[in-house]
Design a protein around this motif. Sequence first.
Motif, PDB file in Angstrom:
ATOM      1  N   CYS A 235      38.314  42.584  45.703  1.00  6.45           N
ATOM      2  CA  CYS A 235      38.977  43.185  44.539  1.00  6.45           C
ATOM      3  C   CYS A 235      40.426  42.734  44.446  1.00  6.45           C
ATOM      4  O   CYS A 235      40.933  42.443  43.358  1.00  6.45           O
ATOM      5  CB  CYS A 235      38.901  44.712  44.617  1.00  6.45           C
ATOM      6  SG  CYS A 235      37.252  45.380  44.361  1.00  6.45           S
ATOM      7  N   HIS A 239      42.050  40.667  41.352  1.00  2.00           N
ATOM      8  CA  HIS A 239      43.228  41.195  40.659  1.00  2.00           C
ATOM      9  C   HIS A 239      44.416  40.243  40.774  1.00  2.00           C
ATOM     10  O   HIS A 239      45.184  40.075  39.816  1.00  2.00           O
ATOM     11  CB  HIS A 239      43.586  42.563  41.245  1.00  2.00           C
ATOM     12  CG  HIS A 239      44.630  43.288  40.466  1.00  2.00           C
ATOM     13  ND1 HIS A 239      45.971  43.271  40.805  1.00  2.00           N
ATOM     14  CD2 HIS A 239      44.543  44.049  39.344  1.00  2.00           C
ATOM     15  CE1 HIS A 239      46.663  43.992  39.933  1.00  2.00           C
ATOM     16  NE2 HIS A 239      45.828  44.473  39.036  1.00  2.00           N
ATOM     17  N   LYS A 243      46.339  38.676  37.548  1.00  7.02           N
ATOM     18  CA  LYS A 243      47.759  38.790  37.225  1.00  7.02           C
ATOM     19  C   LYS A 243      48.372  37.417  36.980  1.00  7.02           C
ATOM     20  O   LYS A 243      49.314  37.282  36.189  1.00  7.02           O
ATOM     21  CB  LYS A 243      48.493  39.493  38.370  1.00  7.02           C
ATOM     22  CG  LYS A 243      48.184  40.974  38.485  1.00  7.02           C
ATOM     23  CD  LYS A 243      48.881  41.599  39.680  1.00  7.02           C
ATOM     24  CE  LYS A 243      50.381  41.564  39.538  1.00  7.02           C
ATOM     25  NZ  LYS A 243      51.063  42.215  40.678  1.00  7.02           N
ATOM     26  N   THR A 271      37.462  46.511  38.681  1.00  2.00           N
ATOM     27  CA  THR A 271      38.584  45.568  38.817  1.00  2.00           C
ATOM     28  C   THR A 271      38.400  44.367  37.904  1.00  2.00           C
ATOM     29  O   THR A 271      39.347  43.890  37.268  1.00  2.00           O
ATOM     30  CB  THR A 271      38.698  45.102  40.279  1.00  2.00           C
ATOM     31  OG1 THR A 271      38.836  46.244  41.136  1.00  2.00           O
ATOM     32  CG2 THR A 271      39.904  44.188  40.456  1.00  2.00           C
ATOM     33  N   ASP A 274      39.269  45.338  34.372  1.00  2.00           N
ATOM     34  CA  ASP A 274      40.725  45.470  34.223  1.00  2.00           C
ATOM     35  C   ASP A 274      41.399  44.101  34.146  1.00  2.00           C
ATOM     36  O   ASP A 274      42.344  43.902  33.371  1.00  2.00           O
ATOM     37  CB  ASP A 274      41.303  46.258  35.406  1.00  2.00           C
ATOM     38  CG  ASP A 274      40.948  47.729  35.341  1.00  2.00           C
ATOM     39  OD1 ASP A 274      40.642  48.218  34.239  1.00  2.00           O
ATOM     40  OD2 ASP A 274      40.958  48.390  36.404  1.00  2.00           O
ATOM     41  N   VAL A 275      40.898  43.159  34.946  1.00  2.00           N
ATOM     42  CA  VAL A 275      41.471  41.812  34.947  1.00  2.00           C
ATOM     43  C   VAL A 275      41.217  41.122  33.613  1.00  2.00           C
ATOM     44  O   VAL A 275      42.069  40.373  33.110  1.00  2.00           O
ATOM     45  CB  VAL A 275      40.891  40.996  36.122  1.00  2.00           C
ATOM     46  CG1 VAL A 275      41.139  39.511  35.929  1.00  2.00           C
ATOM     47  CG2 VAL A 275      41.508  41.453  37.426  1.00  2.00           C
TER      48      VAL A 275
END
Length: 860
Positions: A235, A239, A243, A271, A274-275
Motif C-alpha cells: 500500500c 501510494h 503521489k 489505497t 485513492d491514488v
Amino acid sequence: MRDLVIVFGSSSVITNRHHYHRLCYAAAPEPNRKTKSISSFTKQLPHQQHSASPASLSSSANPLPSHFSDAVRWIPDGSVEYYADFASKLAEDGRIQDVALIAETLAAESGANVARFASMVDSDLLSKGISLNLRQGKIESVVYTLRRIEKVGIAPLDLVDESSVKLMRKQFRAMANSVQVEKAIDLMEILAGFRFKIKDLVDPFDVVKICVDISNPQLAIRYACLLPHTEILLCRIIHGFGKKGDMVSVMTAYEACKQILDTPNMYIYRTMIDVCGLCGDYVKSRYIYEDLLKENIKPNIYVMNSLMNVNSHDIEYTLKVYKNMQKLDVTADMTSYNILLKTCCLAGRVDLAQDIYKEAKRMESSGLLKLDAFTYCTIIKVFADAKMWKMALKVKDDMQSVGVTPNTHTWSSLISACANAGLVEQANHLFEEMLASGCEPNSQCFNILLHACVEACQYDRAFRLFQSWKENSDKEALFEDDIVSKGGIFSQNKLKNHGPGSLVNSNSTSPYIQASNRLFFKPTTATYNILLKACGTDYYRGKELMDEMKSLGLAPNQITWSTLIDICGGSGDVEGAVRILRIMHSAGTRPDVVAYTTAIKICAENKSLKLAFSLFEEMRRYQIKPNWVTYNTLLKARSKYGSLLEVRQCLAIYQDMRKAGYKPNDHFLKELIEEWCEGVIQENSQSRDKTSDEEGTNLGRPVSLLIEKVAAHMQERTAGNLAIDLQGLTKVEARLVVLAVLRMIKEDYMRGDIVTDDMVIIIGTGEANTESGKQEIGVKDALVKLLNDELSLVVLPAGQRHVLEIKQDAGCVDDADQDPEHAPEDTKSIVGISSSRRPVILERLMVTKASLHQWLQRRK
C-alpha cells in the motif's frame, strides 16, 4: 619433541598428518612464527564468494590441487578435528572465506564428515571473525560467506551476535540511503533465507521511498515480500508512486499485489482508488470497483467512501455508488454523508444537500450516527456558496443545540455566507461572536471579512480593520514579551479560565484584557491582494502595500502583480501598466493569462491597439493560452476597421477563438466587417440602409458562416487568384464577401500589386426549379446590380462549366473526373448513361480585368 613442518615452496610436504594441526603452534614459541605459518598456508587460499563446484575437483585423492599445489600437499584422509580446529583459527584471524572454502572442500570429498565438521568448528571464533569483517565494512563478503557455510550445516543465525547486528544495521542503512539500494535488497534476500529479521536492519518506509524516488517498482515489491506485513508496504508503494503521479508504476505494483496476496485486501483496493484520485484518473477507480463486483467481492465501507470521494465531481455517479452501497447492505457512516454533502457543494445542488442533511439528522436522532463539525461545516458552505445566509445561521444553531462547538472552519464558512450576500455588518457580528466564544480566528477569517468590505466598496473600513488588527497583534506580542521578562507564564488554560478574550499575567493586577485586544493576526499574501483591490486607482498606495508585504517576507504572486497592473491602468497610465508587466518578468514571477489580459484590456480602453495586439502576440510566444476575456477584449477593441491589416488581425483572432472552443460575438464582428466592406462604395449610407432592410430575411442563419467565408478570402492575397466562391450564401452575405474582396484588391493595388486576371464569381450549382436555384438567381441578380450599377464594373456571364458530381457508390475510372467537354468519348458515354455520376452546372460571373483596372485607377 614434536614434528616441525617447514614450507619450502612447491616441494614442501606435510608429515604425520594426525598431529599437523598442532605443529605450527607448538614448534614455534614466537607469536610471529605462529602468524607466519598460518599466513603461509592461507595466502594460497582463494577468496571466493560462492561454493566450489565438485566438478572442478581434479581427483578424489587430490581434490583441490589448484588451491594448494604451491603451498602444501592436500591429504584427503586428514582428521575432521584437524580441519575444524584449523578453520577455527582461520576464523579468529578474520579469514571466514577460507573457512567456507575448507567446509566446501570437505563436503565435496566426504559428505559424511560435514556434519561433524560443523559441530566441531568453534562458533565463538567464527562469530568473532564475522564481527571483524563487519567492522572492516565487508558486509557483502559476510553475507555471501554465511550463505556458503549454511549449505554445509552451520547455522548463520548462531554466528551473528547483537554487536554484529548493530554493525550490519549501520552498513545496510548507509547502502539504503545511496545508489546501492538494489545491492542492499539483494543481500537482505539472502539473509531472509536464514530467517533473519530484516525489519531490524533498516526502516522499511525509507527503502520504499528510495525505490519510489528511483522509479523502480519491481525492486520495491521484492523488498516488500521480505517482510511479514507485506500488504502494508505494498500500500505504501502504491501510494508513493501515486503521489509522484507515476500511474504506470502504480499499476505495476497493483498487479503484483493481486499475484502475491492469496485473499483480496480491502486496504490495497482503497489505497488504489485513492491514488487514482491523486493522479486524476477517476475512470480507473471505477474499473477497479467494477472488477470487484464482477469477482463477487463485497467492498467494505472504506472502499466505497474512497470511490465516492474520488468521483465527488460527478454527482450522478456518486449517488449511483451510494445506492449500490445500500443494495450491497454496506452501512453508511458519517464519512459517507460528509462526502455526499461535499459532492452537493461542488455541484451546487442545495436541494439535494438539504435532503441529505435531513437524512443524517434523522439517523442521528435514532442513535445510528453522530454528526461532527465537518458535517455542519460542509452544509454551511453549501448554503454560503448559494448566498443562503439565513439557512447557514440556522445550521449553526442546530450544531450548538446538540453540543457541537463550531471550530475555526465553521466560523469561516458562516462569515463567508454573510460576506457573499453583501452583509458586512452581519459578517462583522459573527466575527465578534467567534472571538467571544474563545475560538481563535485564522488568516482566512480575517481575509473573508476584508473581502466582504472590499466587495461592498467599503474601502476605508477595510483599511481601518487591517490597521487595528496589526496594532493589536503588535501590542499582544509586546505584552507576551513583558510577561516573559517578568517571569510570568503565558497560558491558554488561564485564558480560558478567566473567560473569553482574556489574557492573564500571574504577576499582573489587571484581571483580563478585552477580546478586541487579543487578535493574533498574521497577514498573508491573500490579505494584501484583497487590500490592493481596495486601492482603486491609487497606484502609490498599492505600491506601498507591495513594499510592506515584501518587508514581511511575503512574495507577491501573479494575483498581486495583476492587481497592481489594473490599479496603474485605472489611472490611464498605459506605459506604467506595461512596465509593471515587464518588472513582473524580471522579478521571477511568470505572468499568466490574467496578467496579460489585464494589460491588454488597459491598452484597448486607452486606444493603444497596436500595443494591445503586440502583447497578444507576446503571450502566444510564451505559450500562454488566451481565455475568453482575452479574445473578446481584442475583438471589441475597435469600433471600426481602417485597413486590411486590421481586418486580418481580428479575423485571425476570431478563428483562434473558435478553435479554442470559445463562442465569439458573431453579430458584433459582422457589423464591423459590414461597415468596412461597404466603405468601398461612395454612397455608404444608402448601401447600409439596403443591407439592413434585407437582413431581416436572414434571421436564424449562423453569422459565423459569413465570417468564415470572409476570413477565408482575407487570410490570402487575391491579386493572383481572383476566384470568389459564394455557394450557400444569401444575397446580403454574398454582397459582403464580394465587397470584402474588392476592398482587399484595392489596398493591395495601392501597395503595388497589379491585377493580372479576371475576377470569377462562382454563384452555385442549383437548378432553376429548386429552392436553392431560386436563391442563387437572386444572388446573381443582386451581384450584377452591385457591380454594374454601384461600382461601374463590367460583369459578363462566365459560361456554364460542367463538372461531375461523384456519388458514393460510383466506381469509375479517373479519366471521368475531368470536364466532360474534354473527356474521352468512352467517358462521355458513361456520364450519359450512368445513374451514379451526373454533370453539375456551375453558374459563374466574370468581372473583366480591364474594368477592374479602370475602377482601381478611378478610386485611387
